[in-house]
Design an enzyme around this catalytic site. Sequence first.
Site, PDB file in Angstrom:
ATOM      1  N   GLY A 138       0.805  -1.217   0.000  1.00  0.00           N
ATOM      2  CA  GLY A 138       0.000   0.000   0.000  1.00  0.00           C
ATOM      3  C   GLY A 138       0.834   1.260   0.000  1.00  0.00           C
ATOM      4  N   CYS A 139       0.418   2.222   0.827  1.00  0.00           N
ATOM      5  CA  CYS A 139       1.068   3.535   0.848  1.00  0.00           C
ATOM      6  C   CYS A 139       2.529   3.466   1.277  1.00  0.00           C
ATOM      7  CB  CYS A 139       0.297   4.479   1.765  1.00  0.00           C
ATOM      8  SG  CYS A 139      -1.349   4.916   1.153  1.00  0.00           S
ATOM      9  N   ALA A 140       2.913   2.412   2.000  1.00  0.00           N
ATOM     10  CA  ALA A 140       4.309   2.282   2.432  1.00  0.00           C
ATOM     11  C   ALA A 140       5.208   1.738   1.336  1.00  0.00           C
ATOM     12  CB  ALA A 140       4.392   1.364   3.655  1.00  0.00           C
ATOM     13  N   LEU A 344       3.894   5.354   5.619  1.00  0.00           N
ATOM     14  CA  LEU A 344       3.104   4.446   6.450  1.00  0.00           C
ATOM     15  C   LEU A 344       2.184   3.634   5.555  1.00  0.00           C
ATOM     16  CD1 LEU A 344       2.051   7.110   9.093  1.00  0.00           C
ATOM     17  CD2 LEU A 344       3.847   5.400   9.370  1.00  0.00           C
TER      18      LEU A 344
END
Length: 359
Positions: A138-140, A344
Site C-alpha cells: 500500500g502507501c508504504a 506508512l
Amino acid sequence: MPYILSVGTCDAEHKIDQEKTVIFAKEMFEDHFPNIKRLLKVFENGQIQSRNFVQDVSWYKHDHSLQEKNDLYIEKALEYSVKAIERCLSTYDTPYHEIEAIFFVSSTGFSTPSMEARIMNVLPFSPHTKRIPIWGLGCAGGASGMSRAHDYCLAYPDAKVLLVCVELCSLTFQNDDFSKSNLIGTSLFADGVAAALVVGENVKVNEFEQDGHTYVKTIATQSTLKPHSEDVMGWDVKDNGLNVVFSKDIPTIVDNWMYPTIHQFLIDQKLEMDQIQHLVAHPGGIKVLNAYRSALSLPEEMIADALEVLKHYGNMSSVTVLYVLSRFFGKKINAGELGLLMALGPGFSSEIVLLEWTE
C-alpha cells in the site's frame, strides 16, 4: 552506500479538479447519508486541489467487473511504467541492458506474469534482468521498495537497479460501497506511476556528473510493524474487487506511534531529530501530515514539498513519496545535509530511509 540518481514520473491522463469530484461524490453518496453536506467537507478540508485518473470521472459512475478493471490496470500500468522509466533513465542516458534488477511495487491490480515482465517485452532490458515484484504494501510501498533497492545495492555494490511504483487507485473504486471509508478514499486517492534509478557505491557516479549536481545517498533503513493492527488500513477482497479499509484513527496512531518509532531509528544512527534538515514524507492526507508535524515537532516548511504533491496529485499510494522525492532533485542542497524518506502503510507499518546529500 547506494545512490539515488534520478526519478521519472508519469501522470494519468485525466486531470480532475476537486470541485468535480465533490459533485461526483454527492451524486453517488447523497441517498445514503442524510448529513452528506457535512461529510463532503472532507474534500475541502483535505486541501487537495486536483488529481489524475486513468478515466474521466463519469466512467466511475457505472458498474465495471473486476476483470474489466484489472484488464485496464494491466494496460495502463504498462503504458505509464514505460514512460516513467524512459524519463528516469534518460536523465543520464543509462543503457537499459545495464539495469541488473527491477523492483516493481503495486497494490491496486493483479498481473501474472508480473508487470515488470511485460515492461521488459517493451523496453530493451537484458533478458537476464532480475525481477522482484512486491505487492500489498500500500502507501508504504514506495519507501519499502527504496529500502529493498538499498539492500540490494548494498549487497551488490556494482549494481544499477530500478524501483518502479504503479498505483491506479481509482480502479479500485466501488460505486456500490456506501461506507464512510469509501467516501474518505474517494476524497483522497488518485493514480500515478514513478521510477527511480538506484546504484551501488562502486558505480562511478562521476560518469553521471552534472555541474553543481548533488546526489542522494541511502544510508540506513528501518521497517516497523505495529502488532495486531491489520484492520487500520488495507483491502477487503470481495467478489467485486478491492474494497478500501481506512480507519478514522490513522492520524491518532501516527501522532502516538511515529515519535518513538523514528526516535529509535535516530538513536540507532546516533542522530537527533534536529540534525535532519529534510523530510521526504508520503502525504497520506493533510491530517497525516499534521500528525507528522505534531509527533516530530517539525517546522511547517519541512512538510511543504509533501503538501504541494498532495495538493496537485492527491494520495497515489506507494507512488506519492517518489513524486515528493523528485522535487528534491530540482533543489540546490548542500552536501552533508540529511533527510528522512518515510511512509506508512497496511500492517500497520512504517518504512524509513535515512538520506544524505553528497557531491
